[in-house]
Design an enzyme around this catalytic site. Structure first.
Site, PDB file in Angstrom:
ATOM      1  CG  HIS A 242     -39.566   2.181  51.189  1.00 31.45           C
ATOM      2  ND1 HIS A 242     -38.450   2.753  50.815  1.00 31.45           N
ATOM      3  CD2 HIS A 242     -40.623   3.064  51.429  1.00 31.45           C
ATOM      4  CE1 HIS A 242     -38.919   4.014  50.550  1.00 31.45           C
ATOM      5  NE2 HIS A 242     -40.122   3.907  51.087  1.00 31.45           N
TER       6      HIS A 242
ATOM      7  CE  LYS B 204     -42.945  13.977  48.150  1.00 36.59           C
ATOM      8  NZ  LYS B 204     -42.715  12.771  48.920  1.00 36.59           N
TER       9      LYS B 204
ATOM     10  NE  ARG C 289     -41.939   6.842  58.505  1.00 38.92           N
ATOM     11  CZ  ARG C 289     -41.397   7.667  57.471  1.00 38.92           C
ATOM     12  NH1 ARG C 289     -40.277   7.488  57.113  1.00 38.92           N
ATOM     13  NH2 ARG C 289     -42.384   8.745  57.362  1.00 38.92           N
TER      14      ARG C 289
ATOM     15  CB  SER D  96     -36.582   8.040  50.915  1.00 35.92           C
ATOM     16  OG  SER D  96     -37.104   6.908  50.694  1.00 35.92           O
TER      17      SER D  96
END
Ligand code: PNS
Length: 166
Positions: free
Chosen positions: A19, A43, A92, A130
């Site tokens: 991040h 979540k 990514r 994460s």
């Protein structure tokens, strides 16, 4: 010319070096980047909203081009409120693309004047998320060097000490 403002939205549960990498790249492009922590998602987060904000603040330090805020509801509505014309998202690996593409097109439909800008993370961060950090920590693995020291300390407090990296 008016200030170019971007919103960098996410869960940041917790903030990782991936991040921070994306945020630093975004500050090279925009005059101001508002890191926007989603308050209520489907979540259940490991860290509370306040904790996630605090970890971001500690990890970013004093940077006049960066603000940290929280939001509820649609990201594009938050972006409009802060005067942003762009949303920043990190990419990514190829597998990120499908969901990011879907989200970007939905956001464009909701707010055509707000553009999603994808920034590529550095090679060292391609495997960091994460969720993998939370999983590894929860079973005692070491994540030193993958998250800012503030996140590592918070994770240690939550899960206990990590094993040594061999
Ligand atoms: O860090 P994450 O969990 O990948 O971030 C996802 C986030 C917060 C950017 C996304 O869930 C989001 O924008 N939520 C707010 C609700 C919204 O605007 N949904 C429409 C976009 S598809």
């Amino acid at each position: 010319m008016s200030e170019r403002i971007a919103v960098y939205p996410g869960s940041f549960d917790p903030v990782t070096l991936g991040h921070i990498d994306i945020l630093e790249r975004a500050t090279l492009i925009f005059d101001k980047v508002v890191v926007a922590v989603l308050k209520n998602s489907d979540k259940t987060p490991l860290f509370s909203t306040a904790e996630r904000v605090e970890l971001l603040r500690q990890s970013i330090g004093d940077n006049p081009r960066v603000d940290v805020a929280t939001f509820e509801g649609l990201t594009v509505e938050f972006a409009k409120r802060v005067g942003a014309t762009a949303l920043v998202r990190g990419l990514r690996v190829v597998s990120d693309f499908e969901s990011e593409f879907q989200m970007a097109l939905m956001n464009r439909r909701l707010a055509p004047a707000i553009h999603t800008v994808f920034l590529m993370t550095s090679f060292a961060n391609v495997f960091i998320s994460s969720s993998i950090i939370r999983e590894v920590c929860s079973i005692g693995g070491n994540i030193d060097g993958l998250v800012p020291s503030a996140s590592a300390a918070a994770l240690r407090q939550r899960f206990g000490s990590f094993s040594e990296v061999s």
